[in-house]
Design a protein around this motif. Structure first.
Motif, short mmCIF file in Angstrom:
data_model
loop_
_atom_site.label_atom_id
_atom_site.label_comp_id
_atom_site.label_asym_id
_atom_site.label_seq_id
_atom_site.Cartn_x
_atom_site.Cartn_y
_atom_site.Cartn_z
N UNK A 120 0.82 -1.43 0.10
CA UNK A 120 0.02 -0.06 -0.07
C UNK A 120 0.85 1.22 -0.10
N UNK A 121 1.92 1.12 0.70
CA UNK A 121 2.88 2.32 0.59
C UNK A 121 3.46 2.77 -0.79
N UNK A 122 3.59 1.63 -1.55
CA UNK A 122 4.35 1.72 -2.81
C UNK A 122 2.90 2.40 -3.84
N UNK A 123 1.99 1.91 -3.59
CA UNK A 123 0.56 2.38 -4.27
C UNK A 123 0.57 3.77 -3.77
N UNK A 124 0.60 4.17 -2.77
CA UNK A 124 0.25 5.47 -2.49
C UNK A 124 1.36 6.40 -2.93
N UNK A 125 2.49 6.08 -3.10
CA UNK A 125 3.80 6.86 -3.46
C UNK A 125 3.61 6.75 -5.24
N UNK A 126 3.01 5.87 -5.66
CA UNK A 126 2.84 5.86 -7.21
C UNK A 126 1.65 6.66 -7.45
N UNK A 127 0.62 7.04 -6.62
CA UNK A 127 -0.50 7.82 -6.81
C UNK A 127 0.15 9.26 -6.65
N UNK A 128 1.02 9.54 -5.80
CA UNK A 128 1.50 11.07 -5.69
C UNK A 128 2.51 11.28 -6.98
N UNK A 129 3.35 10.09 -7.34
CA UNK A 129 4.31 10.60 -8.52
C UNK A 129 3.27 10.72 -9.55
N UNK A 130 2.32 9.95 -9.86
CA UNK A 130 1.63 9.87 -11.11
C UNK A 130 0.59 11.35 -11.29
N UNK A 131 0.42 11.79 -9.97
CA UNK A 131 -0.53 12.96 -10.12
C UNK A 131 0.59 14.42 -10.17
N UNK A 132 1.74 14.33 -9.67
CA UNK A 132 2.84 15.19 -9.88
C UNK A 132 3.30 15.20 -11.44
N UNK A 133 3.35 14.07 -11.91
CA UNK A 133 3.92 14.02 -13.20
C UNK A 133 2.67 14.39 -14.41
N UNK A 134 1.49 14.38 -13.98
CA UNK A 134 0.34 14.65 -14.74
C UNK A 134 0.33 16.29 -14.71
N UNK A 135 0.95 16.84 -13.74
CA UNK A 135 1.07 18.39 -13.78
C UNK A 135 2.35 19.00 -14.09
N UNK A 136 3.20 17.91 -14.82
CA UNK A 136 4.31 18.35 -15.53
C UNK A 136 5.58 18.80 -14.50
N UNK A 137 5.33 18.12 -13.48
CA UNK A 137 6.32 18.58 -12.43
C UNK A 137 7.51 17.20 -12.50
N UNK A 138 8.68 17.69 -13.06
CA UNK A 138 9.76 16.91 -13.35
C UNK A 138 10.81 16.54 -12.34
N UNK A 139 10.93 17.27 -11.23
CA UNK A 139 11.90 17.09 -10.12
C UNK A 139 11.29 16.95 -8.81
N UNK A 140 11.19 15.60 -8.58
CA UNK A 140 10.37 15.25 -7.24
C UNK A 140 11.41 14.82 -6.25
N UNK A 141 11.39 15.54 -4.97
CA UNK A 141 12.46 15.28 -3.91
C UNK A 141 11.70 14.77 -2.80
N UNK A 142 12.54 14.40 -1.69
CA UNK A 142 11.79 14.11 -0.54
C UNK A 142 12.90 13.73 0.47
N UNK A 143 12.76 13.77 1.99
CA UNK A 143 13.64 13.41 2.87
C UNK A 143 13.32 12.51 3.44
N UNK A 144 14.28 11.35 3.26
CA UNK A 144 13.85 10.13 3.87
C UNK A 144 14.54 9.82 5.22
#
Ligand SMILES: CC(C)(COP(=O)(O)OP(=O)(O)OC[C@H]1O[C@@H](n2cnc3c(N)ncnc32)[C@H](O)[C@@H]1OP(=O)(O)O)[C@@H](O)C(=O)NCCC(=O)NCCS
Length: 172
Positions: A120-144
């Motif tokens: 589910x964590x993977x699925x959640x992250x994929x949703x976030x990335x997909x949504x950001x990519x759909x907004x043409x955001x290309x540089x996605x960062x996070x603090x792990x």
């Protein structure tokens, strides 16, 4: 794992509101024995539900008025819910801030311990990335946090690409 995956396979990729309308096709026919997972980008999240979720993974509490402000001013909020009959439970959350053009940073990624280790964590992250990519955001960062670096690595995130270091400033 296969069970959850089969749910995702039939799900609409577009996040929808968890309430009040039931406009997400996979809700149809749910029963107490047939739970479904769905995603939402609705910001009207019960802050006590969110606090309970964050408590469950041992995060320090934050003032709710600031959490509310952070959610309101985020570029994207993705929550993950389990539907069991008429009951809906918040089981995951993430949000991203952005300059709306080039960059987005993902924050507050969390899956309730009862639901961890099922993809589910993977699925959640994929949703976030997909949504950001759909907004043409290309540089996605996070603090792990150190213990989840490999979780993010599995999603394609690289620590310190080209030697770039995250740097922090804190008040004294
Ligand atoms: C980190 C977290 C979101 C992962 O959620 P999850 O639902 O358990 O993760 P998944 O089941 O989707 O795992 C996806 C993959 O990552 C791996 N993984 C999950 N957690 C991991 C961890 N802590 N370290 C390394 N790999 C991990 C899984 O083995 C799985 O690998 P696979 O694709 O090869 O099968 C969840 O453990 C959590 O909420 N932790 C507490 C809060 C937290 O630390 N958030 C991150 C703050 S930076």
């Amino acid at each position: 794992m296969g069970f959850w995956k089969s749910l995702f396979a039939t799900s609409d990729a577009t996040p929808s509101k968890p309430a009040p309308t039931n406009d997400y096709p996979e809700f149809n026919g749910t029963s107490s024995t047939n739970p479904r997972i769905f995603f939402s980008t609705d910001r009207e999240i019960d802050l006590y539900d969110l606090e309970e979720l964050c408590d469950a993974v041992g995060w320090s509490r934050r003032p709710l008025r600031k959490v509310k402000k952070a959610i309101q001013h985020s570029f994207l909020v993705v929550s993950m819910w389990e539907q069991r009959g008429a009951q809906r439970r918040l089981v995951g959350f993430s949000r991203a801030t952005s300059d709306h053009a080039f960059n987005a940073t993902i924050w507050d990624v969390v899956v309730h311990p009862d639901y961890q280790g099922k993809g589910l964590g993977k699925a959640l992250m994929k949703q976030v990335i997909k949504k950001l990519r759909s907004e043409d955001i290309s540089n996605i960062t996070l603090f792990a946090d150190p213990q989840v670096i490999d979780f993010y690595r599995g999603l394609g995130f690289m620590p310190d690409p080209e030697g770039i270091k995250g740097m922090f400033w804190y008040p004294d």
